[in-house]
Design an enzyme around this catalytic site. Sequence first.
Site, PDB file in Angstrom:
ATOM      1  N   TRP A 146      92.605 -13.929  40.725  1.00  0.00           N
ATOM      2  CA  TRP A 146      91.750 -14.192  41.893  1.00  0.00           C
ATOM      3  C   TRP A 146      92.292 -13.532  43.141  1.00  0.00           C
ATOM      4  O   TRP A 146      91.577 -13.342  44.096  1.00  0.00           O
ATOM      5  CB  TRP A 146      91.487 -15.694  42.097  1.00  0.00           C
ATOM      6  CG  TRP A 146      92.535 -16.432  42.878  1.00  0.00           C
ATOM      7  CD1 TRP A 146      93.675 -16.973  42.373  1.00  0.00           C
ATOM      8  CD2 TRP A 146      92.538 -16.717  44.281  1.00  0.00           C
ATOM      9  NE1 TRP A 146      94.393 -17.570  43.380  1.00  0.00           N
ATOM     10  CE2 TRP A 146      93.726 -17.429  44.557  1.00  0.00           C
ATOM     11  CE3 TRP A 146      91.665 -16.442  45.334  1.00  0.00           C
ATOM     12  CZ2 TRP A 146      94.055 -17.866  45.844  1.00  0.00           C
ATOM     13  CZ3 TRP A 146      92.012 -16.879  46.611  1.00  0.00           C
ATOM     14  CH2 TRP A 146      93.184 -17.584  46.852  1.00  0.00           C
ATOM     15  N   HIS A 318     104.983 -16.761  52.155  1.00  0.00           N
ATOM     16  CA  HIS A 318     105.633 -17.615  51.160  1.00  0.00           C
ATOM     17  C   HIS A 318     104.962 -17.468  49.795  1.00  0.00           C
ATOM     18  O   HIS A 318     105.448 -18.006  48.817  1.00  0.00           O
ATOM     19  CB  HIS A 318     105.751 -19.078  51.616  1.00  0.00           C
ATOM     20  CG  HIS A 318     104.490 -19.861  51.646  1.00  0.00           C
ATOM     21  ND1 HIS A 318     104.289 -20.927  52.479  1.00  0.00           N
ATOM     22  CD2 HIS A 318     103.345 -19.757  50.953  1.00  0.00           C
ATOM     23  CE1 HIS A 318     103.098 -21.433  52.285  1.00  0.00           C
ATOM     24  NE2 HIS A 318     102.506 -20.741  51.366  1.00  0.00           N
TER      25      HIS A 318
END
Lengths: 563, 366
Positions: A146, A318
């Site tokens: 995705w 992150h």
Amino acid sequence: MATPVIGNATTTVVRQKRLSESYVGEWLMTTDHKLIGIMYIVTGFFFFLVGGMEALLIRTQLAAPDAHVLSPQTYNAIFTMHGTTMIFLFVIPVLTGFGNYIVPLMIGARDMAFPRLNAFGYWVLLFGGIFIQSSFLFGAPPDGGWFLYAPLNLTNAGCTVHATACTNGMNADFWALGVLMLGVSSIAGSVNFVVTILKLRAPGMSINRMPLFTWMVLVTSFLLLFALPSLTAAAGLLLLDRHAGTHFYQYAFGGDPLLWQHLFWSFGHPEVYILILPVFGMISEILPVFSHKPIFGYTFIAWSGVAIGFLSFTVWAHHMFAVGLPPIAQAFFATSTTLIAIPTAVKIFNWIATIFGGKISFKVPMLFALGFVAMFLIGGLNGAALAVVPFDYQVTDTYFVVAHLHYVLFGGTVFGVFAGTYYWFPKMTGKFLGERLGQVQFWLMLIGVNLTFFPMHILGLLGMPRRYYTYAGNLGWNELNLLASIGALTIGLAIMVFLYNVIVSLKNGQVAPDDPWDAFTLEWDTSSPPKKYNFLHIPVVRSRRPFYDKKYPEIADWKTVIH
Amino acid sequence: MRKPLFNGKTRWQVVVAGLLLGSFLLTACGENSPSILNTFGPVAASESFLFYVILIIATIIFVLVEGALIFSIIRYRERPGMPNPRQIHGNLRIEVLWTVIPSIILFIVLFFTIQGLVNVATQPTSSNTLEVRAVGHQWWWEFYYPKYNITTADELHAPVNTIVQVDLYSNNVIHSFWVPALTGKTDVIPGHNNMRWFKADATGTFLGECAEYCGAQHAHMAFHAVIQSSDDFNTWVSTQQQAAVTPSFALAAQGKQIFMGQCTGCHGIVGDNLKGYDDPQVKCNDPAIACLVGPNLTHFGARGLIAGGILTNNRDQCSPGADLLRRCHLAQWLKDPQGIKPGNDMVVNLTDDQIQALVAYLESLN
Ligand SMILES: [Cu+2]
């Protein structure tokens, strides 16, 4: 503001019915925020079923080692479409739908600020969704995950020095164009929410008295407005690379594959909060009502939402701890991620304090809301673990991450969405959803979620990477995978119960009064379902719980607290 | 809810049964897993240490917060005749308190995080550092040792107690280099040439996996990190440095013929179609030079894995014979590489006789 009088116009001339007055025509041509809201919600749930089937296919393939249910290509397309569908075509539409339906009612408005734009947003979403799903018919479903990393998403010629297997077919084009369309829809929706919330509040409803769901929709809308440009840029550059011979993501010609990741996650991390903040809002509405107490620490909850909004733009890398950023940059993103955990923790404490000392009635919306708090806490804790960078090197791109994101998005968002559905269904339809079936669904889901996603933590620790279409039988992953697949079936069963409940309740459900839950906010001060014009008289607001004030004038909030 | 789901008596039975089932499942699995907690080197050890730190903190928070939640649910459930609760809107002091406390805890964790980050990032300087170039292909790993000028595939050999510096290179899509027992992941990104160091404290064979989705066969891009005593490692290096042996029997010689005829477009064998090993990074980074798309097979017979670990190389089952295709994994691979690893780049069309010969030749290359 003068209150226009509605409902006394009499028609004397006999004329043919217009298309917009027939049942189907009304849905097709409506600009009423309530109908559009319902269309969003129904569309979202439809895609939830599509994405859910894909999830079941995935779990069937992984139930046993070396399985051949799906070919590698099909599996890769299915997990890509599962993520894409759930995020872009289920969660965002459903949350937009609730926002559409509820926000104008909550703030005492008669409609959204731009009703036509609202309808436009819905139809673009629907066609965008159909467009992406139609890729299956063309045999070219997106299959790059995705987040569709470069350079795998480029054509073979552009992908590498020596042409290898990248994405030559239209697969990535479907994704990029589809996501651009959905972006248009989200921008239209967000602009509308921002203007509606800032401009159309009932007299007396200061920003500081806005219901928390409205607050969170407002924050989410700003997030979308600021985050989407970078997704648009990412997808635009991708299309240029693929079709116009540019080299934004091609290192061989001076481009950089990491540009994609930075652009994508600059959108993608705010996106994570876009998927959860409105749900925070729903929970902050539902817990107080069923505890018969006001929300504990309104200001903290509202402003921690704003803080999360701002901070969510500083944490994108992150998702990229393993790409080899300099340690100082990694330390920066570890710190910002630590900071964003604080307002999130504050919310959980406030929710528990809300039910603490209350009088809790365990109606189904409340069950789901409590389930949300319990599950979201797990998603928060394993999320904090992922911010521990060296540990993240080991578990990023493993099933540990899959466990984390599903505790947040399923244990969190989906539980919240069901809480909201059971809560507002009587308002939207005039019928209750069945209580017994709701309880069955809740317990099945609670068990299913933990059965499916808890073992994935352990799979991650045992070294199972995500996005593997199969695995060898001698690695110690078999039992846990089987358990997860059984859990997925349990969730599937719970969803069947829900669908059955909806059908049965719409047909012969218990008729709901206007204010079935003894609630606090203005949407309950209308008929169930509300009239086209929502309020005959625009209410005047004197506290954060205007409807409570109206029902209990002797102990009204505005008499006892100042805010 | 009139009927509680479970009453006081059955409640504990359910909980105990659940815990037993849970621990049974946990012991049932994980023995042969590439677990991140079963570490054999300082990098992976400091990474898993942090797991225990966060596990302890998270467990305490989990128990306290879920405990508070469940306590409130039970204690404040609606009972008949219960008066309406006090309408409390908040308490600034408490809220500040529970903003500050998690902040302190989180910053303690952050301290450990940054400390660990620095530990893992700084490669100790050492005079006998071994440099290995790991090249991510779709879908197999190639390893080149610049100091010894040797190339191998599917197996990363290194001596024990030595700093290994892995230079990560890809000319295609992004992969991620990961040996759970030895080190966490570092992505292999075209144009970025990342670096990862590790050190192994024990000899043994550890599973390495690709951990960034890289296309159809991402699931089959494994390798073995073979950690040897330094003597064994040196022996290995010196055998690898030799050219392929000349076939000692007729069938193998025939195999070499077939190799020269059909396989040299994609594979290299030093002594057959190659004069010496090449640095894959030099070759594959230049669009003008042909970069062999298949693994170097010079010492294939000594390797443990075939094609990114989709099969093991079971040499002892590969002596010639009528049932070769049933026994020998290499023969199966040569018969139908697309059936075994759909989508990979190897396309061949060999008769069973040719396979007999090729297996004899390739397995003799050790
Ligand atoms: Cu790979």
